[in-house]
Every structure is written in structure tokens, then in C-alpha cells.
Design a protein around this motif. Sequence first.
Motif, PDB file in Angstrom:
ATOM      1  N   PHE A 228      -2.803 -20.115  51.126  1.00 54.83           N
ATOM      2  CA  PHE A 228      -3.209 -20.842  49.931  1.00 54.83           C
ATOM      3  C   PHE A 228      -4.452 -21.695  50.210  1.00 54.83           C
ATOM      4  CE2 PHE A 228      -2.992 -24.878  47.561  1.00 54.83           C
ATOM      5  CZ  PHE A 228      -3.118 -24.392  46.268  1.00 54.83           C
ATOM      6  N   PHE A 229      -4.446 -22.395  51.352  1.00 56.26           N
ATOM      7  CA  PHE A 229      -5.607 -23.217  51.693  1.00 56.26           C
ATOM      8  C   PHE A 229      -6.851 -22.368  51.914  1.00 56.26           C
ATOM      9  CE2 PHE A 229      -2.525 -26.630  52.870  1.00 56.26           C
ATOM     10  CZ  PHE A 229      -3.055 -27.622  52.061  1.00 56.26           C
ATOM     11  N   LYS A 230      -6.692 -21.199  52.473  1.00 56.96           N
ATOM     12  CA  LYS A 230      -7.835 -20.307  52.671  1.00 56.96           C
ATOM     13  C   LYS A 230      -8.424 -19.869  51.334  1.00 56.96           C
ATOM     14  CE  LYS A 230      -6.525 -18.420  57.186  1.00 56.96           C
ATOM     15  NZ  LYS A 230      -6.106 -17.201  57.926  1.00 56.96           N
ATOM     16  N   ILE A 231      -7.545 -19.547  50.373  1.00 56.94           N
ATOM     17  CA  ILE A 231      -8.019 -19.148  49.047  1.00 56.94           C
ATOM     18  C   ILE A 231      -8.771 -20.297  48.374  1.00 56.94           C
ATOM     19  CG2 ILE A 231      -7.305 -18.456  46.731  1.00 56.94           C
ATOM     20  CD1 ILE A 231      -7.118 -16.228  48.747  1.00 56.94           C
ATOM     21  N   VAL A 232      -8.194 -21.515  48.470  1.00 52.05           N
ATOM     22  CA  VAL A 232      -8.856 -22.681  47.888  1.00 52.05           C
ATOM     23  C   VAL A 232     -10.201 -22.921  48.567  1.00 52.05           C
ATOM     24  CG1 VAL A 232      -8.702 -25.180  47.553  1.00 52.05           C
ATOM     25  CG2 VAL A 232      -6.699 -23.741  47.168  1.00 52.05           C
ATOM     26  N   GLY A 233     -10.231 -22.771  49.897  1.00 52.17           N
ATOM     27  CA  GLY A 233     -11.486 -22.956  50.627  1.00 52.17           C
ATOM     28  C   GLY A 233     -12.545 -21.951  50.214  1.00 52.17           C
ATOM     29  N   LYS A 234     -12.145 -20.686  50.045  1.00 54.67           N
ATOM     30  CA  LYS A 234     -13.104 -19.673  49.606  1.00 54.67           C
ATOM     31  C   LYS A 234     -13.632 -19.987  48.208  1.00 54.67           C
ATOM     32  CE  LYS A 234     -12.651 -17.022  53.246  1.00 54.67           C
ATOM     33  NZ  LYS A 234     -13.742 -16.855  54.220  1.00 54.67           N
ATOM     34  N   PHE A 235     -12.736 -20.457  47.331  1.00 55.30           N
ATOM     35  CA  PHE A 235     -13.162 -20.803  45.975  1.00 55.30           C
ATOM     36  C   PHE A 235     -14.159 -21.960  46.006  1.00 55.30           C
ATOM     37  CE2 PHE A 235     -12.596 -23.487  42.194  1.00 55.30           C
ATOM     38  CZ  PHE A 235     -12.958 -22.578  41.206  1.00 55.30           C
ATOM     39  N   ILE A 236     -13.863 -22.973  46.828  1.00 52.69           N
ATOM     40  CA  ILE A 236     -14.789 -24.104  46.952  1.00 52.69           C
ATOM     41  C   ILE A 236     -16.121 -23.627  47.506  1.00 52.69           C
ATOM     42  CG2 ILE A 236     -15.207 -26.275  48.175  1.00 52.69           C
ATOM     43  CD1 ILE A 236     -12.207 -26.813  48.023  1.00 52.69           C
ATOM     44  N   GLY A 237     -16.081 -22.717  48.491  1.00 54.50           N
ATOM     45  CA  GLY A 237     -17.325 -22.179  49.043  1.00 54.50           C
ATOM     46  C   GLY A 237     -18.157 -21.462  47.996  1.00 54.50           C
ATOM     47  N   ILE A 238     -17.507 -20.637  47.175  1.00 54.42           N
ATOM     48  CA  ILE A 238     -18.222 -19.923  46.114  1.00 54.42           C
ATOM     49  C   ILE A 238     -18.813 -20.918  45.108  1.00 54.42           C
ATOM     50  CG2 ILE A 238     -17.948 -18.324  44.175  1.00 54.42           C
ATOM     51  CD1 ILE A 238     -15.812 -16.883  45.829  1.00 54.42           C
ATOM     52  N   LEU A 239     -18.020 -21.951  44.761  1.00 57.43           N
ATOM     53  CA  LEU A 239     -18.500 -22.956  43.807  1.00 57.43           C
ATOM     54  C   LEU A 239     -19.713 -23.706  44.362  1.00 57.43           C
ATOM     55  CD1 LEU A 239     -17.806 -24.203  41.048  1.00 57.43           C
ATOM     56  CD2 LEU A 239     -16.435 -25.915  42.253  1.00 57.43           C
ATOM     57  N   LEU A 240     -19.654 -24.066  45.634  1.00 52.51           N
ATOM     58  CA  LEU A 240     -20.793 -24.760  46.247  1.00 52.51           C
ATOM     59  C   LEU A 240     -22.030 -23.878  46.275  1.00 52.51           C
ATOM     60  CD1 LEU A 240     -19.081 -26.573  49.266  1.00 52.51           C
ATOM     61  CD2 LEU A 240     -19.783 -27.559  47.090  1.00 52.51           C
ATOM     62  N   ILE A 241     -21.851 -22.598  46.533  1.00 56.04           N
ATOM     63  CA  ILE A 241     -22.988 -21.679  46.555  1.00 56.04           C
ATOM     64  C   ILE A 241     -23.617 -21.572  45.171  1.00 56.04           C
ATOM     65  CG2 ILE A 241     -23.630 -19.245  46.832  1.00 56.04           C
ATOM     66  CD1 ILE A 241     -21.637 -19.087  49.117  1.00 56.04           C
ATOM     67  N   LEU A 242     -22.779 -21.434  44.143  1.00 65.59           N
ATOM     68  CA  LEU A 242     -23.310 -21.319  42.783  1.00 65.59           C
ATOM     69  C   LEU A 242     -24.046 -22.583  42.366  1.00 65.59           C
ATOM     70  CD1 LEU A 242     -20.338 -19.536  40.958  1.00 65.59           C
ATOM     71  CD2 LEU A 242     -22.534 -18.553  41.605  1.00 65.59           C
ATOM     72  N   ILE A 243     -23.444 -23.761  42.638  1.00 63.16           N
ATOM     73  CA  ILE A 243     -24.086 -25.017  42.266  1.00 63.16           C
ATOM     74  C   ILE A 243     -25.395 -25.191  43.023  1.00 63.16           C
ATOM     75  CG2 ILE A 243     -23.867 -27.532  42.334  1.00 63.16           C
ATOM     76  CD1 ILE A 243     -20.871 -27.181  41.908  1.00 63.16           C
ATOM     77  N   GLY A 244     -25.349 -24.964  44.334  1.00 58.27           N
ATOM     78  CA  GLY A 244     -26.550 -25.135  45.142  1.00 58.27           C
ATOM     79  C   GLY A 244     -27.656 -24.182  44.768  1.00 58.27           C
ATOM     80  N   ALA A 245     -27.304 -22.902  44.564  1.00 61.22           N
ATOM     81  CA  ALA A 245     -28.336 -21.896  44.266  1.00 61.22           C
ATOM     82  C   ALA A 245     -28.969 -22.126  42.903  1.00 61.22           C
ATOM     83  CB  ALA A 245     -27.726 -20.488  44.344  1.00 61.22           C
ATOM     84  N   THR A 246     -28.145 -22.348  41.873  1.00 61.14           N
ATOM     85  CA  THR A 246     -28.708 -22.549  40.531  1.00 61.14           C
ATOM     86  C   THR A 246     -29.542 -23.824  40.468  1.00 61.14           C
ATOM     87  OG1 THR A 246     -26.602 -23.591  39.898  1.00 61.14           O
ATOM     88  CG2 THR A 246     -26.889 -21.275  39.348  1.00 61.14           C
ATOM     89  N   SER A 247     -29.085 -24.875  41.140  1.00 59.60           N
ATOM     90  CA  SER A 247     -29.862 -26.121  41.146  1.00 59.60           C
ATOM     91  C   SER A 247     -31.190 -25.928  41.871  1.00 59.60           C
ATOM     92  CB  SER A 247     -29.057 -27.238  41.812  1.00 59.60           C
ATOM     93  OG  SER A 247     -27.846 -27.472  41.123  1.00 59.60           O
ATOM     94  N   LEU A 248     -31.166 -25.209  42.986  1.00 62.19           N
ATOM     95  CA  LEU A 248     -32.402 -24.956  43.729  1.00 62.19           C
ATOM     96  C   LEU A 248     -33.392 -24.166  42.881  1.00 62.19           C
ATOM     97  CD1 LEU A 248     -31.280 -24.118  47.383  1.00 62.19           C
ATOM     98  CD2 LEU A 248     -32.738 -25.993  46.640  1.00 62.19           C
ATOM     99  N   ILE A 249     -32.876 -23.175  42.151  1.00 63.84           N
ATOM    100  CA  ILE A 249     -33.766 -22.377  41.295  1.00 63.84           C
ATOM    101  C   ILE A 249     -34.408 -23.262  40.230  1.00 63.84           C
ATOM    102  CG2 ILE A 249     -33.837 -20.513  39.600  1.00 63.84           C
ATOM    103  CD1 ILE A 249     -31.616 -19.142  41.197  1.00 63.84           C
TER     104      ILE A 249
END
Length: 574
Positions: A228-249
Amino acid sequence: MNKTVNINLANILFHIDEEAYLKMSRYLEAIKRSFANTSGNDEIIRDIEARIAELFQEKIENERQVITLKEVDEVINIMGQPEDYMVDEDIFEDTPNTSASKTAKVKKLYRDTDSKFIGGVCSGLEYYMGIDALWIRIIFILLALSTGFGFIAYVLLWILVPEASTTSQKLDMRGEPVNISNIERKVKEGFDDVASKVKNVDYEKMGDKVKSSGKSFADALGDIIMFFFKIVGKFIGILLILIGATSLIGIFIGMFTVGVLDMFHIPGVDFYDMVNSTDAPVWLVSVLGLFAFGIPFFFLLYLGLKILVTNLKSIGNIIKFSLLGLWLLSVIGLTILGIQQASAHAYNGSTAVKEELYFENNLDTLMIGMNSSDLYNQVENGGFDGMSVAYNEKGDRLLYTEDIRFDIKKSEDSLVYIRIRKDADGSSFENARKRADRINYRYTVKENSLFLDNFLTTSSENKVRDQKVYVTIYVPINKSVSLNNNTKYHVGWGTENDKEVYRSDMFNYTWKMNSNGILQCLNCPDDMDDEMNKNQSGHIIIDENGVDIDIKDKNDKIRVKINEKGVQIKSDDN
């Protein structure tokens, strides 16, 4: 006291106990003899040594730690014994015939350059995610064409994800155990003249035996929680990537584009120089903004990638501290510029002049109109705080606005006066007054008419500092006033009339100043009050002079009015 030896294994320096060194030497020599007649034996030996060096690095805490016999036995147990792959039973007699443990192998993300089209990112993701590389390439292309995110993500992965260059890394990429058997098999696959592959290793005989009783309930519950923690961690990782990438663009497009346009002096963009009070060029402010806002989002993106990709290549301490230094300098620079910008509007100063108006004939009715500007057709697109850029007949650049208001008040004597007040902001009262004094505003008198400019101008060197002009016309008692229809958007809320006609509609009627300073309508319909009460439910006027609120209830019994005179409450019963 044990003697230690320094060894170079796969170009990595290790300190090893003499006893452990002798055992490792015999182990490597035995492996070399076992692959002496094998195609590609040199590459197999290099990859095996690289894998052993990698295992040693995982087991030592620092570069000064000495490798003992314990670490050597653990590495041999993982890699397997040479006799497992050779017919000769006398090659390695020092160690017991034990088998390597079978452990679940976790895939690592690498770039697969053997099947690459550009950088091997998509083919590496195919092994890591279990999705065909064709679909991954299609997703990257669609994201690149639609938002540009696909291009940036691909370049970042190309830079940060290491290439699977060694056989050990290629086995890690596929999730296969990196031992002697698999290294030998992978190397042999690269040679066309190999007739047969190395026989499969019986992994069931290696390592610790799995208890037949199975896992306990606590172990199973622990695995579920960890999953469960691994799934939550992967979701947080994906969310951070989306926020970081779109903001950088967004930051890159906004800051970089404005800065480049300013460097090449694209028309309209250099208007911001008239807003900027720090004298810092727009491109410099854009670069500082790009670093100040972009670097945190870059690390946010990098953190998301680290969460998703366990073996992501580090960007290095030099780059990290360099980016941190750039960020600190950018934040400090923007803070200083922000303080300077705010201080330019810290004070408000004004200049005022009151003049008597002379008319050739005996004035009975004062006609008030507005002079329009020939500069209007030369105004550049864009603007800030109501100001635009225009050009005079000499071609000089001017700051220009048509936000002009005038009020009609009672004169204290029998003469007509005009009062013009100019306001501006500055870093001090004196600076603000000087800017206000440099505002250009004119009026003209012709026969019985007064024409006010419907605009003000000031030199572009004065920059945008909330320049305003307020005009007050003082009319004697019993003098009539008629407004031209071009004044409808310039009458101020301080002009009062007895019919409470809205200021934009006053040009339809003729007015006379009474002793209370209120304009009385001379040609309004007799039933105008009834019609207004029937059709209007009051009004709320908010402008630069304050707030004018007129509230009426549905039965027209109570009126509440708030203006510069205070609060007035009237009832139809009184």
C-alpha cells in the motif's frame, strides 16, 4: 592483526583482508578457467568483475572499510560457484558446494541503447513498465505535439537515466539475477557462432530454503501494508512529476519568451520599461524569475523521478549546490527589485491650480464639452494601470490615458472658476510632486463654452506612476449649465442634482446651480420622479472619489444615501 591488500576491481579501489583476498583471487581464477574456451570470455570476465565490485560497494559503508571473508562469502553465494557451470569438479575446492539464494529481482530503469531510435528511453521503459515500446513512443509524441511535456520529459529521462552499457546493467534492466550463469548467457547471445546456450541454473538449490509452512499472518499483513505504501509513493511521485513539469513549461514559456522579446525590442513589449522603476532590463527580471521559480519546480520534478525510478542517476553535488546558489541569488535579486519597485509608489504627491474663466459675452448658460485626442489613433496595443503609449506630432513617445473626471460645484462669488489637480506617485513627496507637475493637461474657452481635454499625457521618461487629473468647475448661483453628450463618461460622482439623474444621463437636460450647491433640472418632465422611482431601485457607484450608495426599498418609503456628506436617511412619510 590481519594484513590488508589494496585491489583494483573494475577500476574501483577496495581495501580487502589478506585471507579474503586469497579466496577472492582463487574464485576469480577459477571463473577465468571455467570460461577459457567460451566465446566472448573476456567480456564475461569483465562483467563478472563489475558485478562483484557493485556488490562490494553495496556492502561497505565507506571507502575506508576493509572487505573481510564474510563479505567475500556473501558475494560468492550471490554469484554462484564455478562448478555449477563446469564439468571439472576440481576447479574450486576451497568452498563447500552451496547454492546461491533465489531472491526476487527488482527491475531497474536503464536506457536500452541496443533497441534505440534516439536515446533508448522508450525501449528501456518497455522493460521497466512491461508496455510495448511502440505505445510508449506514441504517448511521448502525442504529449510533445499537444503540450510540449513529452519533449521535455524525454530529454530529462535521456539525461538522468543511465545507459545499460554493461551486461550486469542489461540484466538489471530485464529484472534477471546478475550472477555468473546469466552474465555468461547474456554475453553469448551477442555472438552468432555460439551453437548452444549455457544450461539453466537450478536456482531452487541455491540459498536459504523457503519454509513449507508459508508466511505467517503478520508477515502477510506487513507485505500488504508495504504494498500500500509503495502504491501511495508511486502516486505521489507521478503527482510531483506532473506538477513540476507543467509548472516548468509555464514558467519557461512565460519568463523566457518575455525576456527574449525584450532583448530584441519587439514593439509593445518594451512598454514594461515604463512600468519598471528599478531600471533593470526586462530580460534580466525574466531570467531571475526563471531561476527563482523554475529551480524549485525542477527539484520537485527530480524528486518525483527519484520516487519512481530507484536507480535514477544523481545530478551530482556540484550541480545541486550550483542550482541552490543560483536560486538564492535570484530570490535576493527579485526581493531587492521588488522593494525598489514598491518604494516608487510609496508616496502620493499633487499640484493644483485654480483659475478664473473669462467669457466674451455675458454668460447665461455655460456649455461644457470635451476635446477628443488625435493621439488616439496612434496608441500602441497594451498598457498598464489605464495608461497606454501614444505619439505626438513630433513623433515623441508619450504616456496617455483618457481616464478624466470633472465635477460641477457652487462658486463662492459671481465668477466661474476651474481647478485642475494633478496627482502622481513617487519614492518621496517631492519626487511625486515633480512627476505630477510634469503631467500635460489643457482646456479651452470659446464664447460661452468650456472644452476640457478628455485625456492627459506625460513623457515616457516619467514612467507609469498612477498619474491622474481631477477637474472641478465652480459655477455661480443661478447660472445654467448644459453638458455635451461627449461628457457622459467624464462627469464625476461629486456632481449632485435634484432629480438624482445618473451622471451619464445628465447631458440630456439643462441645469441651474442653486444656493445649496445642487444642480436643479430646468427641462425635466414633471413625472420624472415617479418614473425614476418606478424603474429604479437605487444605485451603487464606486470610483476614484469614493463610494456613492443610493438604496430604496420596494415600497419607496425609505431612502438611504451615503456620500461625501455622510449618511442621509429619508422617508416618504417625512
